[in-house]
Scaffold this motif. Structure first.
Motif, mmCIF file in Angstrom:
data_model
loop_
_atom_site.group_PDB
_atom_site.id
_atom_site.type_symbol
_atom_site.label_atom_id
_atom_site.label_comp_id
_atom_site.label_asym_id
_atom_site.label_seq_id
_atom_site.Cartn_x
_atom_site.Cartn_y
_atom_site.Cartn_z
ATOM 1 N N ARG A 1 5.955 -25.427 8.100
ATOM 2 C CA ARG A 1 6.408 -25.209 6.727
ATOM 3 C C ARG A 1 7.681 -24.349 6.693
ATOM 4 O O ARG A 1 8.614 -24.628 5.965
ATOM 5 C CB ARG A 1 5.287 -24.503 5.969
ATOM 6 N N TRP A 2 7.704 -23.306 7.527
ATOM 7 C CA TRP A 2 8.879 -22.413 7.538
ATOM 8 C C TRP A 2 10.075 -23.086 8.188
ATOM 9 O O TRP A 2 11.215 -22.836 7.823
ATOM 10 C CB TRP A 2 8.538 -21.094 8.236
ATOM 11 N N HIS A 3 9.790 -23.934 9.160
ATOM 12 C CA HIS A 3 10.870 -24.699 9.770
ATOM 13 C C HIS A 3 11.486 -25.636 8.729
ATOM 14 O O HIS A 3 12.711 -25.750 8.610
ATOM 15 C CB HIS A 3 10.320 -25.503 10.956
ATOM 16 N N ALA A 4 10.615 -26.278 7.932
ATOM 17 C CA ALA A 4 11.101 -27.177 6.867
ATOM 18 C C ALA A 4 11.906 -26.377 5.840
ATOM 19 O O ALA A 4 12.959 -26.828 5.378
ATOM 20 C CB ALA A 4 9.926 -27.876 6.197
ATOM 21 N N ALA A 5 11.420 -25.187 5.514
ATOM 22 C CA ALA A 5 12.115 -24.348 4.532
ATOM 23 C C ALA A 5 13.512 -23.984 5.030
ATOM 24 O O ALA A 5 14.487 -24.010 4.280
ATOM 25 C CB ALA A 5 11.306 -23.084 4.256
ATOM 26 N N LYS A 6 13.617 -23.665 6.333
ATOM 27 C CA LYS A 6 14.921 -23.325 6.913
ATOM 28 C C LYS A 6 15.861 -24.522 6.826
ATOM 29 O O LYS A 6 17.039 -24.384 6.481
ATOM 30 C CB LYS A 6 14.724 -22.890 8.373
ATOM 31 N N ARG A 7 15.332 -25.707 7.117
ATOM 32 C CA ARG A 7 16.147 -26.923 7.037
ATOM 33 C C ARG A 7 16.669 -27.145 5.616
ATOM 34 O O ARG A 7 17.818 -27.500 5.407
ATOM 35 C CB ARG A 7 15.330 -28.152 7.474
ATOM 36 N N ILE A 8 15.771 -26.937 4.638
ATOM 37 C CA ILE A 8 16.172 -27.114 3.233
ATOM 38 C C ILE A 8 17.231 -26.067 2.882
ATOM 39 O O ILE A 8 18.251 -26.374 2.263
ATOM 40 C CB ILE A 8 14.944 -27.003 2.288
ATOM 41 N N PHE A 9 16.989 -24.837 3.326
ATOM 42 C CA PHE A 9 17.959 -23.780 3.031
ATOM 43 C C PHE A 9 19.334 -24.121 3.602
ATOM 44 O O PHE A 9 20.355 -23.959 2.929
ATOM 45 C CB PHE A 9 17.481 -22.424 3.574
ATOM 46 N N ASP A 10 19.364 -24.617 4.848
ATOM 47 C CA ASP A 10 20.645 -24.988 5.475
ATOM 48 C C ASP A 10 21.408 -25.977 4.588
ATOM 49 O O ASP A 10 22.614 -25.873 4.418
ATOM 50 C CB ASP A 10 20.413 -25.647 6.844
ATOM 51 N N ARG A 11 20.658 -26.945 4.040
ATOM 52 C CA ARG A 11 21.321 -27.974 3.236
ATOM 53 C C ARG A 11 21.720 -27.470 1.855
ATOM 54 O O ARG A 11 22.736 -27.880 1.308
ATOM 55 C CB ARG A 11 20.407 -29.198 3.100
#
Lengths: 385, 58
Positions: free
Chosen positions: A356-366
């Motif tokens: 979940r946190w990995h996904a959140a980081k990916r979303i944040f990057d975008r």
């Protein structure tokens, strides 16, 4: 007469503070951003560039495109600040008068402070360094990899740990991990400064076969012999050395007499003002505050500075205070990450690493490019976190 | 650990004073001073924090 506000630096903190002031004060103020290159660079992406998981062009936008239309942008470098006269001088000769100035000039990499560093070590703290390291890693066929730190303070304290874990992933993927040793040279007595975060990552490092050498503060590199020496008197051999270069504040801070040690600007931890000059504010990596130098620090400081300057302009009592809030993601490899959220009074309690946190980081990057101009974190990201 | 940064910058023989309220640093500082071969000149308990004076001895 509108108040004159000058923002030095178009990074996270400078961009957000300028937009908040322009929106909040409207015709009561003119806001000018001074940036030496006019490009906004998303520095957290350097690590991904080095590991080949993103391309450099995704990390850059023109600063103009992130600023409100009524903000002036000067592509120039400030050479001095005179708080008494209320004036900034620029390299190309202009002088900008100010009622308030925000110093958001960030940190400078200073590899020249460590003998042998520039020719003997790789780094992922600049775009060119990250691109260079990517090429080194493309042809790396196994060997002894040392990952360490050549100066304190440095940006993004968890980055060497994160890089170690992601490099482990990458080498496994390429089939060269079994021919490699990865060692993290930690400058302190554990993997990370903050104890709960360290307690979380140390078992992960062990499971992944990454050795941690504590209290290893790099003082010199011998590129010919392939060795690195520490302040503590130890020497290690390497095939590939990856070091965080020493950091310094900008010379501007020193020449203007606003500095503390290392050209960091003297900053009050709550008001973010210079202790002597109340018309000088500081945000982000440029400050001398003993907290994480990270984009999130600047992100949380910018609204405080904008609010205090708005009070100054309107002659009301400033109320906003910075409480030391910081938030960072920490990638732990295998598609998992954790998050560190803390402030002056509350140490982080990082959750177990998960997807979940990995996904959140990916979303944040975008979503970064939508977040940095307004300070608004999208609803989608809030749902995940 | 700010102490390490300060010791790096200082000439041999200089003394550096550190005030720390962080429990982690309070155990790290003596450990680092011993490991790095520096000398601890003073440790004193103050109100809410600890004061360390370290000499850069090499």
């Amino acid at each position: 007469v509108p108040a004159q506000i000058v923002v030095l630096g178009g990074g996270v903190g400078g961009t957000l503070a300028a937009n908040l002031l322009s929106r909040g004060l409207g015709r009561e103020a003119t806001v000018t951003v001074v940036d030496p290159i006019g490009l906004h660079v998303y520095q957290p992406g350097f690590i991904q560039v080095a590991l080949g998981s993103t391309d450099a062009h995704h990390l850059m936008r023109e600063e103009r495109s992130l600023l409100r239309g009524d903000i002036e942008l000067a592509i120039d470098a400030a050479t001095s600040i005179d708080p008494r006269r209320g004036e900034v001088r620029l390299r190309h000769g202009d002088r900008l008068p100010f009622d308030a100035v925000i110093v958001a000039t960030g940190a400078r990499l200073a590899p020249e402070l460590v003998p042998g560093l520039a020719s003997g070590a790789e780094e992922f703290y600049s775009l060119e360094g990250a691109l260079r390291l990517r090429e080194r890693l493309r042809s790396f066929d196994g060997g002894r990899v040392l990952i360490g730190v050549a100066g304190i303070p440095y940006k993004c304290p968890p980055a060497p740990v994160e890089f170690s874990l992601l490099l482990d992933d990458a080498l496994r993927h390429r089939g060269t991990r079994h021919r490699s040793e990865i060692t993290l040279l930690s400058p302190i007595g554990r993997a990370l400064t903050i104890q709960p975060a360290s307690d979380l990552v140390e078992p992960i490092l062990r499971r992944r076969g990454i050795e941690v050498t504590t209290f290893f503060n790099v003082v010199s590199v011998d590129p010919g012999c392939g060795t690195v020496e520490s302040l503590e008197g130890e020497r290690r051999e390497f095939d590939l050395l990856i070091l965080v270069p020493p950091h310094r504040g900008q010379d501007l801070v020193e020449t203007s007499g606003l500095g503390a040690t290392g050209s960091w600007i003297a900053t009050d931890r709550a008001t973010l003002q210079h202790p002597e000059h109340r018309n000088v504010f500081a945000i982000g990596d440029a400050t001398d505050l003993p907290i994480s130098k990270s984009g999130s620090t600047a992100h949380f400081e910018a609204p405080v500075v904008a609010s205090r300057i708005a009070s100054l302009v309107r002659g009301t009592a400033p109320r906003a205070m910075y409480g030391g809030r910081v938030m960072c993601f920490l990638e732990t490899g295998h598609g998992r990450a954790t998050a560190l959220r803390f402030d002056y009074d509350h140490p982080p309690r990082p959750p177990a690493p998960g997807r979940r946190w990995h996904a959140a980081k990916r979303i944040f990057d975008r979503l970064y490019w939508a977040t940095v101009p307004t300070g608004r974190i999208s609803e989608r990201l809030q749902e995940v976190t | 650990m700010a102490l390490i940064g300060a010791v790096r910058e200082a000439p041999v023989g200089a003394t550096i004073e550190v005030l720390s309220s962080d429990p982690g640093s309070q155990s790290d500082i003596p450990a680092w001073v011993a490991k790095a071969g520096m000398s601890m000149e003073l440790v004193s308990e103050e109100d809410g924090y600890r004061r360390f004076v370290v000499r850069k001895s090499r």
